[in-house]
Every structure is written in C-alpha cells, then in structure tokens.
Design a protein around this motif. Sequence first.
Motif, PDB file in Angstrom:
ATOM      1  N   ALA A  70       0.829  -1.202   0.000  1.00 59.70           N
ATOM      2  CA  ALA A  70       0.000   0.000   0.000  1.00 59.70           C
ATOM      3  C   ALA A  70       0.866   1.256   0.000  1.00 59.70           C
ATOM      4  CB  ALA A  70      -0.935  -0.004   1.209  1.00 59.70           C
ATOM      5  N   PHE A  71       1.939   1.224   0.767  1.00 62.21           N
ATOM      6  CA  PHE A  71       2.883   2.338   0.814  1.00 62.21           C
ATOM      7  C   PHE A  71       3.506   2.556  -0.563  1.00 62.21           C
ATOM      8  CE2 PHE A  71       7.370   3.639   1.847  1.00 62.21           C
ATOM      9  CZ  PHE A  71       7.081   4.936   2.254  1.00 62.21           C
ATOM     10  N   THR A  72       3.852   1.459  -1.246  1.00 57.92           N
ATOM     11  CA  THR A  72       4.410   1.552  -2.596  1.00 57.92           C
ATOM     12  C   THR A  72       3.398   2.123  -3.568  1.00 57.92           C
ATOM     13  OG1 THR A  72       5.856  -0.347  -2.162  1.00 57.92           O
ATOM     14  CG2 THR A  72       5.451   0.218  -4.462  1.00 57.92           C
ATOM     15  N   LEU A  73       2.142   1.685  -3.472  1.00 58.15           N
ATOM     16  CA  LEU A  73       1.089   2.201  -4.346  1.00 58.15           C
ATOM     17  C   LEU A  73       0.914   3.700  -4.178  1.00 58.15           C
ATOM     18  CD1 LEU A  73      -1.448   2.039  -6.174  1.00 58.15           C
ATOM     19  CD2 LEU A  73      -2.746   1.382  -4.145  1.00 58.15           C
ATOM     20  N   ARG A  74       0.881   4.163  -2.941  1.00 58.81           N
ATOM     21  CA  ARG A  74       0.636   5.576  -2.676  1.00 58.81           C
ATOM     22  C   ARG A  74       1.715   6.462  -3.291  1.00 58.81           C
ATOM     23  NH1 ARG A  74      -2.511   6.742   2.011  1.00 58.81           N
ATOM     24  NH2 ARG A  74      -0.998   8.318   2.669  1.00 58.81           N
ATOM     25  N   THR A  75       2.943   5.949  -3.338  1.00 54.61           N
ATOM     26  CA  THR A  75       4.026   6.709  -3.949  1.00 54.61           C
ATOM     27  C   THR A  75       4.047   6.531  -5.460  1.00 54.61           C
ATOM     28  OG1 THR A  75       5.342   6.407  -1.939  1.00 54.61           O
ATOM     29  CG2 THR A  75       6.518   7.107  -3.909  1.00 54.61           C
ATOM     30  N   GLY A  76       3.871   5.290  -5.910  1.00 53.21           N
ATOM     31  CA  GLY A  76       3.951   4.995  -7.340  1.00 53.21           C
ATOM     32  C   GLY A  76       2.899   5.689  -8.165  1.00 53.21           C
ATOM     33  N   VAL A  77       1.670   5.754  -7.660  1.00 54.55           N
ATOM     34  CA  VAL A  77       0.598   6.363  -8.436  1.00 54.55           C
ATOM     35  C   VAL A  77       0.878   7.842  -8.688  1.00 54.55           C
ATOM     36  CG1 VAL A  77      -0.859   6.984  -6.455  1.00 54.55           C
ATOM     37  CG2 VAL A  77      -1.920   6.517  -8.665  1.00 54.55           C
ATOM     38  N   LYS A  78       1.541   8.502  -7.742  1.00 51.71           N
ATOM     39  CA  LYS A  78       1.865   9.915  -7.919  1.00 51.71           C
ATOM     40  C   LYS A  78       2.909  10.107  -9.019  1.00 51.71           C
ATOM     41  CE  LYS A  78       3.022  10.249  -3.592  1.00 51.71           C
ATOM     42  NZ  LYS A  78       3.464  10.767  -2.270  1.00 51.71           N
ATOM     43  N   GLU A  79       3.917   9.230  -9.016  1.00 55.87           N
ATOM     44  CA  GLU A  79       5.011   9.410  -9.954  1.00 55.87           C
ATOM     45  C   GLU A  79       4.622   9.025 -11.378  1.00 55.87           C
ATOM     46  OE1 GLU A  79       8.862   8.173  -8.665  1.00 55.87           O
ATOM     47  OE2 GLU A  79       8.357   8.346  -6.539  1.00 55.87           O
ATOM     48  N   VAL A  80       3.823   7.974 -11.521  1.00 54.57           N
ATOM     49  CA  VAL A  80       3.364   7.594 -12.862  1.00 54.57           C
ATOM     50  C   VAL A  80       2.424   8.662 -13.413  1.00 54.57           C
ATOM     51  CG1 VAL A  80       2.138   5.855 -14.210  1.00 54.57           C
ATOM     52  CG2 VAL A  80       3.661   5.140 -12.357  1.00 54.57           C
ATOM     53  N   ALA A  81       1.560   9.210 -12.563  1.00 59.34           N
ATOM     54  CA  ALA A  81       0.624  10.238 -13.020  1.00 59.34           C
ATOM     55  C   ALA A  81       1.358  11.458 -13.565  1.00 59.34           C
ATOM     56  CB  ALA A  81      -0.298  10.647 -11.871  1.00 59.34           C
ATOM     57  N   ARG A  82       2.439  11.830 -12.934  1.00 59.16           N
ATOM     58  CA  ARG A  82       3.212  12.978 -13.401  1.00 59.16           C
ATOM     59  C   ARG A  82       3.729  12.767 -14.819  1.00 59.16           C
ATOM     60  NH1 ARG A  82       2.757  17.900 -10.830  1.00 59.16           N
ATOM     61  NH2 ARG A  82       2.793  17.638  -8.570  1.00 59.16           N
ATOM     62  N   LYS A  83       4.085  11.532 -15.143  1.00 65.93           N
ATOM     63  CA  LYS A  83       4.590  11.243 -16.477  1.00 65.93           C
ATOM     64  C   LYS A  83       3.519  11.469 -17.540  1.00 65.93           C
ATOM     65  CE  LYS A  83       7.109   7.647 -17.157  1.00 65.93           C
ATOM     66  NZ  LYS A  83       7.610   6.245 -17.188  1.00 65.93           N
ATOM     67  N   TYR A  84       2.251  11.335 -17.144  1.00 62.86           N
ATOM     68  CA  TYR A  84       1.136  11.506 -18.079  1.00 62.86           C
ATOM     69  C   TYR A  84       0.453  12.868 -17.917  1.00 62.86           C
ATOM     70  CZ  TYR A  84       1.579   6.651 -19.455  1.00 62.86           C
ATOM     71  OH  TYR A  84       2.051   5.452 -19.962  1.00 62.86           O
ATOM     72  N   ASN A  85       1.139  13.765 -17.247  1.00 65.33           N
ATOM     73  CA  ASN A  85       0.624  15.119 -17.063  1.00 65.33           C
ATOM     74  C   ASN A  85      -0.662  15.140 -16.239  1.00 65.33           C
ATOM     75  OD1 ASN A  85       1.502  17.705 -17.519  1.00 65.33           O
ATOM     76  ND2 ASN A  85       0.161  18.054 -19.273  1.00 65.33           N
ATOM     77  N   TYR A  86      -0.750  14.227 -15.280  1.00 67.13           N
ATOM     78  CA  TYR A  86      -1.882  14.168 -14.366  1.00 67.13           C
ATOM     79  C   TYR A  86      -1.419  14.519 -12.959  1.00 67.13           C
ATOM     80  CZ  TYR A  86      -4.650  11.555 -17.837  1.00 67.13           C
ATOM     81  OH  TYR A  86      -5.336  11.173 -18.955  1.00 67.13           O
ATOM     82  N   ILE A  87      -2.383  14.825 -12.114  1.00 66.11           N
ATOM     83  CA  ILE A  87      -2.164  14.946 -10.678  1.00 66.11           C
ATOM     84  C   ILE A  87      -3.140  13.990 -10.000  1.00 66.11           C
ATOM     85  CG2 ILE A  87      -2.406  16.440  -8.658  1.00 66.11           C
ATOM     86  CD1 ILE A  87      -1.580  18.773 -10.389  1.00 66.11           C
ATOM     87  N   THR A  88      -2.668  13.205  -9.052  1.00 71.02           N
ATOM     88  CA  THR A  88      -3.559  12.299  -8.337  1.00 71.02           C
ATOM     89  C   THR A  88      -3.722  12.764  -6.902  1.00 71.02           C
ATOM     90  OG1 THR A  88      -1.696  10.861  -7.787  1.00 71.02           O
ATOM     91  CG2 THR A  88      -2.971  10.302  -9.741  1.00 71.02           C
ATOM     92  N   SER A  89      -4.903  12.533  -6.360  1.00 69.71           N
ATOM     93  CA  SER A  89      -5.195  12.937  -4.989  1.00 69.71           C
ATOM     94  C   SER A  89      -6.106  11.914  -4.344  1.00 69.71           C
ATOM     95  CB  SER A  89      -5.873  14.310  -4.976  1.00 69.71           C
ATOM     96  OG  SER A  89      -6.282  14.649  -3.666  1.00 69.71           O
ATOM     97  N   PHE A  90      -5.933  11.743  -3.036  1.00 70.00           N
ATOM     98  CA  PHE A  90      -6.816  10.860  -2.279  1.00 70.00           C
ATOM     99  C   PHE A  90      -8.042  11.606  -1.767  1.00 70.00           C
ATOM    100  CE2 PHE A  90      -4.334   7.325  -2.847  1.00 70.00           C
ATOM    101  CZ  PHE A  90      -3.002   7.532  -2.509  1.00 70.00           C
ATOM    102  N   PHE A  91      -8.167  12.872  -2.142  1.00 70.53           N
ATOM    103  CA  PHE A  91      -9.386  13.644  -1.894  1.00 70.53           C
ATOM    104  C   PHE A  91     -10.138  13.788  -3.202  1.00 70.53           C
ATOM    105  CE2 PHE A  91      -7.535  14.548   2.075  1.00 70.53           C
ATOM    106  CZ  PHE A  91      -8.491  15.129   2.895  1.00 70.53           C
ATOM    107  N   ILE A  92     -11.462  13.859  -3.124  1.00 74.10           N
ATOM    108  CA  ILE A  92     -12.253  14.095  -4.320  1.00 74.10           C
ATOM    109  C   ILE A  92     -12.596  15.568  -4.411  1.00 74.10           C
ATOM    110  CG2 ILE A  92     -13.197  11.764  -4.356  1.00 74.10           C
ATOM    111  CD1 ILE A  92     -15.707  12.746  -3.073  1.00 74.10           C
ATOM    112  N   GLU A  93     -13.188  15.964  -5.516  1.00 79.92           N
ATOM    113  CA  GLU A  93     -13.364  17.381  -5.782  1.00 79.92           C
ATOM    114  C   GLU A  93     -14.277  18.082  -4.786  1.00 79.92           C
ATOM    115  OE1 GLU A  93     -16.520  15.121  -7.990  1.00 79.92           O
ATOM    116  OE2 GLU A  93     -14.369  14.935  -7.628  1.00 79.92           O
ATOM    117  N   THR A  94     -15.110  17.339  -4.074  1.00 84.41           N
ATOM    118  CA  THR A  94     -16.010  17.954  -3.102  1.00 84.41           C
ATOM    119  C   THR A  94     -15.358  18.122  -1.737  1.00 84.41           C
ATOM    120  OG1 THR A  94     -16.891  15.777  -2.520  1.00 84.41           O
ATOM    121  CG2 THR A  94     -18.049  17.011  -4.243  1.00 84.41           C
TER     122      THR A  94
END
Length: 550
Positions: free
Chosen positions: A323-347
């Motif tokens: 889970a710790f690896t996922l939380r870090t990995g998803v951020k770094e992969v998203a940056r490569k695709y010009n995305y930002i990931t967050s564990f909060f939703i827009e509301t």
Amino acid sequence: MSKLRRTRKKVTKSHISSTEIGEMDMPNSKERIKEQMVCHKLGDTSKPVVGPGSDESHPQDDNNSQDDTAEMKPSPLKTSASAPGSEFNPVSSCTDDTGYSTQIPKVPQLSSRMKHIKQEMAKNRLQFVRFEATDLHGVSRSKSIPAHFFQEKVIHGVFMPRGYLELIPNPKGNEVDHIRATCFNSDIVLMPELSTFRVLPWAERTARVICDTFTVTGEPLLTSPRYIAKRQLSQLQDAGFSLLSAFLYDFCIFGVPEVINSKTISFPASTLLDNHDQPFIQELVDGLYHTGAKVESFSSSTRPGQVEICLLPEFGISSADNAFTLRTGVKEVARKYNYITSFFIETGFCNSGILSHSLWDAGGKNNLFCSSPRTEPLTTTGKQWVAGLLQHSAALSCLMAPAGSCRKRYSKESKDQKGSVPTTWGYNDNSCAFNIKCHGEKGTRVENKLGSATANPYLVLAATVAAGLDGLQSSDGALPGPDDSPELYPSQPSEIPLKLEDALVALEEDRCLRQALGETFIRYFVAMKKYELENEETDAERNKFLEYFI
C-alpha cells in the motif's frame, strides 16, 4: 583507499558473525550501535529481490544460505516464540514504552542478499538508490544516494532529520514524551530492509528500499508506524495466528491545473474506460507488479476521474508495504502523463481506503474465520475478532479517518446533527463499517471500511490487529449467537465520533490501543492532530491535502 576497504571488510565480517547482542548499557557506544543496525537490516526475507525484466529466482551463492528468493508468493510470518522480535529485528534486549521486549535474532548471510542486489544494480545500470520511510501521514520521506555508495549505507544507515517523519513543527514539552530517545531536533537513522529492494520502473535508473528508523542511540523510533505494525504482527504470531490482508484504495485523477478567470482550477480526468487513459493505468499496474505490489483488480469508480485499485492479499507486513508503494507509485506515474492524483475528491471528501483481512493459523494454512464451506458465515473466533473491532471503533476511527474531511463520510447519510453515529456491521453489506464477506475463493474475510485513503496503511494494519487481538483475548468480548442466528454481541455499544476532536479523546481513553501502539506514539499523534486543527482553514485544508498527498 585500500586500507579503508580492508577496514570496512573487517567490520562487515565481524557484524555478520554476530548472532546476538547484549543489553544496551552504553547508549553512546558507536560500535554497539553499528552492530545493532547491521543485524537489523535483513528483516523479512520472504520477498525476493526483483526488478523489471529480472528473473524471479536466483542461484544461491552458498549452499548454507538461508535467504529464500526462489519465488514471489505470500508467505506467513516466521517468528520464534522465544524471540518475538525476530520478525522485524529491532535492537537487542531493549524494552519500549509498551513493555514489549525485543531481541536480535540469528543473522542470515548478508553476502548472499547483497550479491543478488549487486546483480540487479549492474543489470539495470542503476544510478541512484532511494531510502524510503513513512511519516505519520503515510507519505514517503526519502533520501537518494549514488548507487556506488549503497553497500556502505547498508552498513551505516542514512541520516535524516527526525522532524521529517514526526511532522510536529514545535512540539511542547508536555505534549511529547522523549522516552529513551534524543531531542526532537536530532537526526534519526534509516536502516534498509534489504528484502524490499526493488528497481523502480517509473524512475530512471533508480531503485528503492524501504527502511526502518532508529534513534542515533540505536533504539527503534517509537513513533515509526512500520515498527508499530511489525510489533503488533509479532504479538499476533506469538498468540498463534497470522494475518492475510490487502488494501483497496480509491483515488482521483486530475488534469494539470489551469488558470481560468484568475482562478486555478483542476478538472477531473475522464474515466479509465477511455482508451486515451488506458496507457496510464497499464503502466501503473505493470510497475506495481515489478515492485512487488500485485494488483488484483482496477476499475473506474463512481465519480469522474475516480479510480479503484485492489491489491492482492499477502501475509504480514507486506500488505502495508504494498500500500505504501502504491501511494508513492501512483503519484510518480501520473506525473509522467501530465496528471495529478489525490486521495481527496473534488467535493473535499476523502476517498475510501479499505483493509480486507482474515485471520489464519500461524502456518498460514487455514482461514480461522470460516471452518469449512457451506457452514456458518463466521466462526466463533471470527465473531470475537469482529467484536474487538466494534468495541474499539471510536479510537480506530481516529487513526483511519485522521482529518476533518475524512470524517464527513461517516455522517453523509445521516440527517441528524448528532455528535456520533453507530458502528455498523453486516454480511455482504458494503454500507457497513465492518463488512463480513463470505464469498470467493479466499473464504470469509472482514473489510474494515472505517479508513480513508489518506490514512497511514501501517497504522491501519497495526490498530486493526490490536483491536481484533483484544477481542480474541477478552473474556467479555463477542459470544456466539443462538444456533439459528449469526449475531454478534459486543460487550458495549460502540459509536463513531463525527468530530476529530472527539475521536482524539476516544483514542487517548482507549487503554488497549494506548498500550498496543505505545504511549510515545499516542502523544505524538495527538499533538500533531491538535496542531493541524488549530491551524487549519476550511478552504485551505483541501488544497493542503491535494498538494501533500498527491
């Protein structure tokens, strides 16, 4: 240089031959600290060293090697009842503030493990190795070193300011307890657990290794979530059980923020069913596999840009590491695709972070939540475990929904303006806080749905084990219901506080969790949350977490 190499070689050999270290009666002895650190770093050797394109098996360089790197598969914890610290190898013969005594176990051969790592480093032409540790929020804090210094840092560790992990800017004297430790402004030492060494697919020529943390006097950092989780798993093993668990996370994908009418706006990305977004999730899933965190399934969730990822269950600390690896990995992969990931939703609400788990025997052969197929949905052992979760749910919620926004979802379906809501449980009911699932090839398992995706996975795992184990050991816990009813009967009705302030009080008053997690940790955690409450603003909170948890 040749003299220095001979000196290091001599020191390394003396460390490897050490099997047990005596009482730390000289806390300032550098030699004693060095021995303790080297004895610690192998940790759990149930996981192999793998990287992208690497073989999952390696020839052993020594017939007497005790490293098991043949295959990647979930394996139960391997600890001895006579050496309860052997799972996580903390310092020898020291007693922390929980009264938990630890000892250094017999040290496996470091040379075999290092040989495999060197092969991976040469094969992938690695340039850097990242030493990672979790802070109290579950976010990766790391230092990267040039790869040619790796073996030296394995022996001596990497230093980091203590405040990076404990996150309290200026702790007050009456809020924290420096038991057997140096001051808050001191350094701590990152000691790598070599079984977690992985080549990172999403970072060029870089590997990472997950670290445990020590004070400069050689003692485990008592506020370390990973240390706390390992300690609870060892307690569970000593009681004759092991835990098979997996995390399920929701997170949101946003496009790069745009400035519209002088306001910065970030729009949710489209659903992953769109072919345009498929390469992102494919690279993420494949990368997680090569880092040891296997994804069982992924899907688009209920809101635009929201993704659900379920990891494959594993025994012991591996599920929290994944889970710790996922939380870090998803951020770094998203940056490569010009995305930002967050564990909060827009509301402003938190995404969910679910711990699905089941209790097994110490050998990991039998699921103790179910006796056999087509029998009662939950065994007596399972009922006692769930009753422990119900009894401690108020304090658990403080660790699993650690921000004001996280707690909004507890009351999203309630129209009453009460200070708390009842803790619910049910069979195959996804609306319950504790959902008992009785279908599937894994057998009966419990989903702890109190957690949000912003919670520290190590704390979620540790607190769940502590509460469940208390249910097993408590004489007034759950009792089997009538023969025609699978009901649970906890000793006291449980309520979940809606305000974080009330949850902090519940955590401080819960003797079981205070003892299990440690007085030092509880004081630090409560002090950190009070500081955040005093300094947060409603509009700023979402932005703070969006930036921090991405």
